[in-house]
Design an enzyme around this catalytic site. Structure first.
Site, short mmCIF file in Angstrom:
data_model
loop_
_atom_site.label_atom_id
_atom_site.label_comp_id
_atom_site.label_asym_id
_atom_site.label_seq_id
_atom_site.Cartn_x
_atom_site.Cartn_y
_atom_site.Cartn_z
N HIS A 101 0.89 -1.17 0.00
CA HIS A 101 0.00 0.00 0.00
C HIS A 101 0.93 1.22 0.00
O HIS A 101 1.99 1.19 0.63
CB HIS A 101 -0.82 0.11 1.28
CG HIS A 101 -1.74 -1.03 1.58
ND1 HIS A 101 -1.35 -2.15 2.25
CD2 HIS A 101 -3.07 -1.19 1.33
CE1 HIS A 101 -2.38 -2.97 2.40
NE2 HIS A 101 -3.44 -2.42 1.85
N ASP A 104 2.31 2.08 3.36
CA ASP A 104 3.23 1.13 4.00
C ASP A 104 4.66 1.53 3.71
O ASP A 104 5.54 1.39 4.55
CB ASP A 104 3.13 -0.30 3.43
CG ASP A 104 1.75 -0.86 3.44
OD1 ASP A 104 0.98 -0.49 4.33
OD2 ASP A 104 1.46 -1.68 2.54
N ASP A 296 -4.60 -13.98 -2.45
CA ASP A 296 -3.94 -13.73 -1.17
C ASP A 296 -4.04 -15.03 -0.40
O ASP A 296 -5.14 -15.48 -0.05
CB ASP A 296 -4.61 -12.57 -0.41
CG ASP A 296 -4.07 -11.22 -0.86
OD1 ASP A 296 -3.24 -11.18 -1.79
OD2 ASP A 296 -4.46 -10.19 -0.26
N ASP A 309 -5.20 -13.62 9.32
CA ASP A 309 -4.09 -13.51 8.36
C ASP A 309 -2.90 -14.39 8.72
O ASP A 309 -1.76 -13.92 8.85
CB ASP A 309 -3.65 -12.03 8.23
CG ASP A 309 -4.64 -11.21 7.43
OD1 ASP A 309 -5.48 -11.79 6.72
OD2 ASP A 309 -4.58 -9.96 7.53
C1 XLS Z 1 -7.41 -6.60 4.46
C2 XLS Z 1 -6.97 -6.89 3.11
C3 XLS Z 1 -5.89 -5.96 2.57
C4 XLS Z 1 -5.76 -6.08 1.09
C5 XLS Z 1 -4.96 -4.98 0.47
O1 XLS Z 1 -8.10 -7.38 5.07
O2 XLS Z 1 -6.59 -8.23 3.04
O3 XLS Z 1 -4.69 -6.19 3.21
O4 XLS Z 1 -5.20 -7.30 0.69
O5 XLS Z 1 -5.50 -3.74 0.74
CA CA Z 2 -5.71 -9.40 1.36
CA CA Z 3 -7.10 -10.41 5.39
#
Ligand code: XLS
Ligand code: CA
Ligand code: CA
Length: 437
Positions: A101, A104, A296, A309
């Site tokens: 981002h 970041d 992801d 995560d």
């Molecule tokens: C948040 C999201 C974020 C996106 C990118 O939950 O996973 O990290 O992947 O903005």
């Molecule tokens: Ca994500």
């Molecule tokens: Ca996430």
């Protein structure tokens, strides 16, 4: 600059017999599977925000992670040094891609102009590091959720100035993604959703979100950026309801607004869990409507209802995901991004290596298992057979649109009853899958 990860060597493939925790046991980047190397299939990416900006604070306590390369300040110089440390990590780990981002990588300034200048100063270093290492930007994105200005959302804010600010910020993030040769750009809905319907004009907010996406598509053409746009579905968190709920909702939004040709989806495993779906369901749905773009790869925790995560370690899950990805021809612009953070108690720099190595090995095993399952063909053959009644006679007529209710009524009146069903063989198929894991 001194080494950030001193004492940690480049990670190599040593094979399944190795006991070295700083080696791959299954991910061998140059090994061919189905005519492509594992590196070409899996296209691993590190998420800058979790790996280098997340100290692992939680609502009950502060950050724990040791990041000796970071002086903890908000200076541009620190951000530039951090970028160099990040590339040392990417290089030692042996990934081909990273994602970030805007906020970041560079500190936010007092004004938008100052923020843009800070970003340019760090992008200069990112570009140098990309050129030095050959590591590429899988996708860029903008943080439209951390600053208090976005408390009501960004493109769906009731405050038109916040919409305008968001547009300006995304325009800049797209420009730097373009400058860095980014392969894609992600729109994750941040706070695009609501906490309470009592204060929300839902229909108007959705229209504003569509207008925002249309402007982004126009701007992409204006600046000549040819990377892939993705929407990343998520059903909740931070808002009670996020507008990009899941793949099906995003597909509906995109088609209703004539945007489906301009976007694909970035499917996150953890967000699938939050939506009450499996990871594979989200991938299959996206693929079925031609929107499977990128992934992801981080997982959630089945006992916890939030976005944990975590790094992917479940081989059953990675195999299922790779089955769908291989079936659909693999990645083109997309890849497998570890949008994951280490556990709060895994606070040492070496833990970042263990975490990624584990995720990469888990997907390498999933890739090999999925490829073997496809080569053996038993599951595919079963599915083909299961739908055989659609390949000829009445089934083919229905699919071709040659018959309607009147013809089907006559067909069944003549025939008297439908042909008998065949078993779905769920357990037989699950047993085959387990043979390969
Ligand atoms: C948040 C999201 C974020 C996106 C990118 O939950 O996973 O990290 O992947 O903005
Ligand atoms: Ca994500
Ligand atoms: Ca996430």
């Amino acid at each position: 600059m001194t080494e950030a990860f001193a004492g940690i060597p480049k990670i190599h493939y040593e094979g399944p017999e190795s006991k070295n925790p700083l080696a791959f046991k299954h991910y061998n980047p140059v090994e061919e599977v189905d005519g492509k190397t594992m590196a070409e299939h899996l296209r691993f990416s590190v998420a800058y925000w979790h790996a280098f900006r997340n100290g692992c604070a939680d609502p009950f306590g502060g950050p724990t992670r040791l990041m000796p390369w970071d002086d903890g300040s908000d200076s541009v110089e620190n951000a530039q040094n951090r970028a160099r440390a990040a590339f040392e990590f990417f290089e030692k780990l042996g990934v081909g891609f990273y994602c970030f981002h805007d906020r970041d990588v560079a500190p936010e300034g007092a004004t938008l102009a100052e923020s843009n200048a800070n970003l340019d100063a760090v992008v200069k270093v990112l570009k140098e590091e990309q050129e030095r290492t050959g590591i590429k930007l899988l996708w860029g994105t903008a943080c439209l959720f951390a600053n208090p200005r976005f408390m009501h959302g960004a493109s769906t804010s009731p405050n038109a100035d916040v919409f305008a600010f968001s547009a300006a910020q995304v325009a800049k993030a797209m420009e730097v993604t373009h400058e860095l040769g980014g392969l894609g750009y992600v729109f994750w809905g941040g706070r695009e959703g609501y906490k309470s319907l009592l204060n929300t004009d839902l229909g108007r907010e959705l229209d504003h979100m569509a207008r925002f996406m249309r402007m982004a598509v126009d701007y992409k053409k204006q600046i000549g950026f040819t990377g892939q746009f993705y929407i990343e579905p998520k059903p909740k968190e931070p808002t009670k309801h996020q507008y990009d709920f899941d793949s099906a909702t995003c597909h509906g939004f995109l088609t209703a607004n004539g945007l489906d040709g301009d976007f694909k989806l970035n499917i996150e495993a953890n967000h699938a869990t939050l939506a009450g779906h499996t990871f594979q369901h989200e991938l299959e749905f996206a693929a079925s409507v031609g929107l499977l773009g990128s992934v992801d790869a981080n997982r959630g925790d089945p006992q916890l209802g939030w976005d944990t995560d975590q790094f992917p370690t479940d081989i059953y899950d990675t195999t299922a995901a790779m089955l769908t990805i291989l079936k659909n021809g693999g990645f083109t612009t997309g890849g497998l991004n570890f949008d994951a953070h280490v556990a709060r108690e895994s606070f040492e720099p070496v833990d970042l290596f263990y975490a990624h190595i584990g995720g990469m090995d888990a997907f390498a095993r999933g890739l090999k298992a999925a490829s073997a399952i496809r080569a053996d063909g038993l599951i595919d053959d079963f599915v083909t057979q299961r739908y055989a009644s659609w390949d000829a006679s009445i089934g083919a007529d229905i699919e071709a649109g040659n018959v309607g209710f009147a013809e089907l009524s006559q067909y069944m009146l003549d025939k008297g009853d439908s042909d008998p069903n065949i078993s779905g063989r769920v357990e037989y198929l699950e047993n085959i899958l387990n043979e390969y894991i």
